[in-house]
Motif scaffolding. Structure first.
Motif, short mmCIF file in Angstrom:
data_model
loop_
_atom_site.label_atom_id
_atom_site.label_comp_id
_atom_site.label_asym_id
_atom_site.label_seq_id
_atom_site.Cartn_x
_atom_site.Cartn_y
_atom_site.Cartn_z
N PRO A 165 -10.97 -17.37 -6.74
CA PRO A 165 -12.32 -16.86 -6.98
C PRO A 165 -13.21 -16.91 -5.73
N MET A 166 -13.08 -17.99 -4.95
CA MET A 166 -13.91 -18.13 -3.75
C MET A 166 -13.70 -16.98 -2.79
N PHE A 167 -12.46 -16.48 -2.77
CA PHE A 167 -12.10 -15.41 -1.84
C PHE A 167 -12.78 -14.10 -2.26
N PHE A 168 -12.73 -13.79 -3.56
CA PHE A 168 -13.43 -12.60 -4.06
C PHE A 168 -14.94 -12.74 -3.87
N GLN A 169 -15.44 -13.97 -4.08
CA GLN A 169 -16.88 -14.18 -4.00
C GLN A 169 -17.41 -13.87 -2.60
N THR A 170 -16.60 -14.22 -1.58
CA THR A 170 -16.99 -13.91 -0.19
C THR A 170 -17.24 -12.41 -0.03
N VAL A 171 -16.38 -11.62 -0.65
CA VAL A 171 -16.52 -10.16 -0.54
C VAL A 171 -17.77 -9.68 -1.29
N LEU A 172 -17.96 -10.23 -2.49
CA LEU A 172 -19.15 -9.86 -3.27
C LEU A 172 -20.43 -10.23 -2.51
N LEU A 225 -23.77 -7.66 -4.08
CA LEU A 225 -23.73 -7.15 -5.47
C LEU A 225 -23.32 -8.26 -6.44
N GLN A 226 -23.66 -8.05 -7.71
CA GLN A 226 -23.21 -8.93 -8.79
C GLN A 226 -21.82 -8.47 -9.24
N PRO A 227 -21.02 -9.41 -9.76
CA PRO A 227 -19.65 -9.04 -10.16
C PRO A 227 -19.60 -7.86 -11.13
N HIS A 228 -20.53 -7.82 -12.12
CA HIS A 228 -20.43 -6.76 -13.13
C HIS A 228 -20.74 -5.38 -12.55
N GLU A 229 -21.20 -5.35 -11.31
CA GLU A 229 -21.51 -4.05 -10.68
C GLU A 229 -20.33 -3.50 -9.87
N VAL A 230 -19.23 -4.26 -9.88
CA VAL A 230 -18.13 -3.94 -8.96
C VAL A 230 -16.80 -3.74 -9.69
N PHE A 231 -16.06 -2.74 -9.25
CA PHE A 231 -14.69 -2.50 -9.72
C PHE A 231 -13.70 -2.91 -8.64
N MET A 232 -12.69 -3.65 -9.04
CA MET A 232 -11.56 -3.94 -8.15
C MET A 232 -10.42 -3.04 -8.54
N ILE A 233 -9.77 -2.42 -7.56
CA ILE A 233 -8.62 -1.54 -7.83
C ILE A 233 -7.41 -2.06 -7.08
N GLY A 234 -6.36 -2.39 -7.80
CA GLY A 234 -5.17 -2.93 -7.14
C GLY A 234 -3.90 -2.56 -7.87
N ALA A 261 -9.89 -10.53 -10.18
CA ALA A 261 -11.22 -9.91 -10.19
C ALA A 261 -11.90 -10.12 -11.54
N GLN A 262 -11.13 -9.98 -12.59
CA GLN A 262 -11.70 -10.15 -13.94
C GLN A 262 -12.23 -11.57 -14.13
N GLN A 263 -11.51 -12.53 -13.58
CA GLN A 263 -11.97 -13.92 -13.71
C GLN A 263 -13.28 -14.16 -12.97
N CYS A 264 -13.58 -13.29 -12.02
CA CYS A 264 -14.86 -13.38 -11.30
C CYS A 264 -15.96 -12.58 -11.99
N GLY A 265 -15.61 -11.87 -13.05
CA GLY A 265 -16.62 -11.07 -13.76
C GLY A 265 -16.63 -9.61 -13.38
N MET A 266 -15.70 -9.20 -12.51
CA MET A 266 -15.60 -7.78 -12.16
C MET A 266 -14.71 -7.06 -13.16
N LYS A 267 -14.75 -5.74 -13.10
CA LYS A 267 -13.76 -4.94 -13.83
C LYS A 267 -12.55 -4.75 -12.93
N GLY A 268 -11.39 -4.68 -13.53
CA GLY A 268 -10.17 -4.51 -12.74
C GLY A 268 -9.34 -3.33 -13.22
N LEU A 269 -9.04 -2.43 -12.30
CA LEU A 269 -8.17 -1.28 -12.61
C LEU A 269 -6.82 -1.47 -11.94
N GLN A 270 -5.76 -1.15 -12.66
CA GLN A 270 -4.45 -1.17 -12.02
C GLN A 270 -3.97 0.24 -11.75
N VAL A 271 -3.52 0.48 -10.53
CA VAL A 271 -2.92 1.77 -10.20
C VAL A 271 -1.42 1.70 -10.47
N ARG A 272 -0.85 2.84 -10.85
CA ARG A 272 0.59 2.90 -11.12
C ARG A 272 1.35 3.27 -9.84
#
Lengths: 270, 270
Positions: free
Chosen positions: B192-199, B204-213, B223-234
């Motif tokens: 979480p600390m690593f994602f938080q550095t980016v935020l 921005l607040q976590p709920h304003e951000v999408f992570m795509i991986g 990302a979800q554990q930090c409160g962001m939305k997370g999309l998975q690409v196929r």
């Protein structure tokens, strides 16, 4: 002498771990631990049953025993129980075709086994064969199976060679378990079935047998879980912190095999 | 389009994983995934904030970004967050001197760090440097410390190169954890600390951000554990079984980055 010598009275058999108890491995095959050659002789001269139970997977059983004989030990192949022949028998029972990640010198144990189109992976203490390339090859076989099957010949963390501590097969077992989200089937100490095979061969009950090893968890703890007594020698991979281990307490700690055999032969009731 | 496009309305920023989302790695540095170069361009042309968060540890940040630019991506060094600079900052804060088990090309990130008489171990995706010899060297440093300290730059299981799946740093982290009975400190996704550095850098607040991986657990779950939305690409290491994972469910699954960007730019309220 501590309380464990009390329980020696009824002992009828002894199982010895080999590396770290009989000898320290290393360049040129290793060197006998002082007093161990003589200690094995004294056990053999007694009426105690004696077997050797090892997680050694860097040689065929024949070559391994030949090495020990060159060091001065009087040991027969039929008295030695390593994991490879046990795995071969499981593979045949279950019609499994292994991809091997093992030491070159143990490969001949698998000569009679179909290794085409593998549907499981067998790992042993492969030492330098634990390269990134070979780990990837084993991983790709596992991840390509609908239900990955991984056999590990032992689950040791590390062992001592004359030039220092070295990582053992258990470490790479954990690596592949994590990579594939699978639990390995351990063949070797401390698996109860493995100890039981030795007890069956001796024709003895667990409470009649002492296991002597340098590995607190795999030798001593494993044997205790089968109902045997477990002694730890302060040679091989022994570390002083073993004597305050959170979950495993040996029935006794002895400086080396010679001291263990002294005490056993002195306190048992013949 | 599924329900996740609803939550796109309020998005203000996007964090992209790199390998497996922008490109597939492999010989010669890798190849862009179809549509990804254009997709990054479109995000940059929008008023969305954009950052790149990677567990890449096979190069310095400068060399890594230069490689992506050669593939056609318009990315600045300051937009990219890899683990090595984050580890260096932790080492300095805690006065730690690392033994490194990393890829040769990332070593320069540690130029300013005292590596004499090491009192911790740092591992990254060392690839072929994960030899038995190098693993033993790292192990011996750890086991020689009264309280072993192990940093792992990420905890991924495997990644995809053009010639197949390859084991990632997490596998070797588990190996050393088991060998030394220690828990590694993870620097990189999914910490979480690593994602938080980016935020923090985005403001921005976590709920304003999408992570795509492409990594369900480390990108999406982290990302979800930090409160962001997370999309998975196929693409990349995606496997169909990810869509029925027992513990992590992405907010959305998309065929590739281009499709994700299409949907985000179409559904957001500017």
């Amino acid at each position: 002498m501590s309380a464990w010598t009390e329980s020696v009275r009824s002992v009828k058999g002894v199982i010895l771990d080999m590396c770290g108890v009989l000898y320290d491995s290393g360049e040129g095959g290793g060197v006998p631990i002082e007093g161990s050659v003589e200690a094995v002789k004294r056990l053999k001269a007694s009426d105690l049953q004696l077997r050797f139970c090892t997680n050694e997977t860097q040689a065929t059983r024949e070559k391994f025993v030949a090495k020990l004989c060159r060091m001065g030990f009087e040991i027969n192949v039929s008295e030695v129980f390593p994991p490879a022949p046990a795995v071969v028998s499981v593979l045949k029972q279950r019609n499994l075709r292994p991809h091997l990640l093992v030491h070159d010198d143990v490969v001949p144990e698998f000569d009679g086994v179909d290794k085409s189109n593998p549907n499981c992976v067998v790992i042993g203490d492969a030492a330098d064969n634990f390269s990134y390339e070979n780990m990837n090859a084993a991983f790709r076989v596992l991840i390509g199976l609908e239900k990955p099957v991984l056999f590990s010949m032992g689950r040791g963390r590390y062992y001592k060679e004359t030039d220092g501590l070295k990582l053992d097969v258990g470490v790479y077992m954990k690596a592949l378990e994590y990579a594939c989200d699978v639990e390995a089937e351990v063949v070797g100490k401390p698996a109860p079935m493995f100890f039981q095979t030795v007890l069956n061969d001796m024709g003895l009950q667990p409470h009649e047998v002492f296991m002597i090893g340098d590995d607190l968890v795999n030798d001593v703890g494993g044997a205790q879980q089968c109902g045997m007594k477990g002694l730890q020698v302060r040679t091989g991979k022994y570390r002083p912190s073993d004597e305050r281990h959170p979950t495993v307490t040996a029935d006794g700690y002895v400086d080396n095999l010679a001291a263990a055999v002294d005490a056993i032969l002195k306190h048992r009731c013949p």
